[in-house]
Design a protein around this motif. Sequence first.
Motif, mmCIF file in Angstrom:
data_model
loop_
_atom_site.group_PDB
_atom_site.id
_atom_site.type_symbol
_atom_site.label_atom_id
_atom_site.label_comp_id
_atom_site.label_asym_id
_atom_site.label_seq_id
_atom_site.Cartn_x
_atom_site.Cartn_y
_atom_site.Cartn_z
ATOM 1 N N ALA A 4 0.851 -1.186 0.000
ATOM 2 C CA ALA A 4 0.000 0.000 0.000
ATOM 3 C C ALA A 4 0.888 1.238 0.000
ATOM 4 O O ALA A 4 1.885 1.293 0.719
ATOM 5 C CB ALA A 4 -0.912 0.016 1.223
ATOM 6 N N THR A 6 0.667 5.512 0.329
ATOM 7 C CA THR A 6 -0.151 6.696 0.553
ATOM 8 C C THR A 6 -0.261 7.427 -0.781
ATOM 9 O O THR A 6 0.720 7.546 -1.511
ATOM 10 C CB THR A 6 0.472 7.603 1.626
ATOM 11 O OG1 THR A 6 1.826 7.898 1.281
ATOM 12 C CG2 THR A 6 0.419 6.955 2.998
ATOM 13 N N TYR A 7 -1.464 7.908 -1.118
ATOM 14 C CA TYR A 7 -1.728 8.296 -2.508
ATOM 15 C C TYR A 7 -2.469 9.616 -2.613
ATOM 16 O O TYR A 7 -3.467 9.837 -1.923
ATOM 17 C CB TYR A 7 -2.563 7.191 -3.150
ATOM 18 C CG TYR A 7 -2.895 7.392 -4.597
ATOM 19 C CD1 TYR A 7 -2.023 6.998 -5.590
ATOM 20 C CD2 TYR A 7 -4.098 7.972 -4.986
ATOM 21 C CE1 TYR A 7 -2.323 7.166 -6.930
ATOM 22 C CE2 TYR A 7 -4.411 8.152 -6.321
ATOM 23 C CZ TYR A 7 -3.517 7.743 -7.293
ATOM 24 O OH TYR A 7 -3.816 7.917 -8.623
ATOM 25 N N THR A 19 -3.663 10.630 5.079
ATOM 26 C CA THR A 19 -3.970 10.210 3.719
ATOM 27 C C THR A 19 -5.442 9.820 3.606
ATOM 28 O O THR A 19 -6.006 9.214 4.501
ATOM 29 C CB THR A 19 -3.057 9.056 3.249
ATOM 30 O OG1 THR A 19 -3.178 8.911 1.842
ATOM 31 C CG2 THR A 19 -3.380 7.737 3.936
ATOM 32 N N PHE A 22 -5.161 5.135 -0.451
ATOM 33 C CA PHE A 22 -3.972 4.313 -0.682
ATOM 34 C C PHE A 22 -4.107 3.706 -2.062
ATOM 35 O O PHE A 22 -5.213 3.398 -2.508
ATOM 36 C CB PHE A 22 -3.888 3.148 0.321
ATOM 37 C CG PHE A 22 -3.488 3.548 1.705
ATOM 38 C CD1 PHE A 22 -2.148 3.673 2.045
ATOM 39 C CD2 PHE A 22 -4.444 3.769 2.677
ATOM 40 C CE1 PHE A 22 -1.784 4.035 3.330
ATOM 41 C CE2 PHE A 22 -4.091 4.128 3.957
ATOM 42 C CZ PHE A 22 -2.750 4.258 4.283
ATOM 43 N N THR A 40 -9.798 5.641 2.313
ATOM 44 C CA THR A 40 -9.702 5.249 3.712
ATOM 45 C C THR A 40 -11.038 5.425 4.427
ATOM 46 O O THR A 40 -11.163 5.059 5.590
ATOM 47 C CB THR A 40 -8.634 6.072 4.453
ATOM 48 O OG1 THR A 40 -9.015 7.454 4.429
ATOM 49 C CG2 THR A 40 -7.263 5.875 3.832
ATOM 50 N N VAL A 60 4.031 -1.043 3.577
ATOM 51 C CA VAL A 60 3.522 0.309 3.345
ATOM 52 C C VAL A 60 4.673 1.204 2.917
ATOM 53 O O VAL A 60 5.727 1.217 3.557
ATOM 54 C CB VAL A 60 2.868 0.895 4.611
ATOM 55 C CG1 VAL A 60 2.539 2.372 4.434
ATOM 56 C CG2 VAL A 60 1.623 0.127 4.989
ATOM 57 N N CYS A 62 5.416 5.264 2.308
ATOM 58 C CA CYS A 62 4.811 6.559 2.626
ATOM 59 C C CYS A 62 5.886 7.636 2.707
ATOM 60 O O CYS A 62 7.077 7.341 2.633
ATOM 61 C CB CYS A 62 4.036 6.475 3.941
ATOM 62 S SG CYS A 62 5.029 6.035 5.390
#
Length: 119
Positions: A4, A6-7, A19, A22, A40, A60, A62
């Motif tokens: 995953a 953060t997007y 965030t 994701f 989320t 993850v 990030c």
Amino acid sequence: MKVAVTYENEQVFQHFGQTSQFKIYEVKDGTVSSSEVVSTGGKGHGSLAGFLKDAGVDTVICGGIGGGAKAALAELDIQVLPGVSGAVDEQVERLLAGNLEYDPTIQCSHHGEGHKCHD
């Protein structure tokens, strides 16, 4: 393996706990087999670890991340690779190639508006 990131706007979002999305990648035999952007649902900070565990995530990527979130993810055996910026797809490809640049010492300890956890 599920990764995953953060997007936001196809870039690594720079504050894990804030965030809103994701991008989650399913990886099989060392290559991305599928990916999707997931909301989320308004969850933040502490509840994101459970959200990711429920999604089957084990890694993850990030930007900045706080100590509490790091600890919550570690408790759930989710590997954290902080201090990353740039295009999410490119960073996942770097991870799979073994050359992702990240900084395990990144730890955000403030939550004011407009802060940066790293450059």
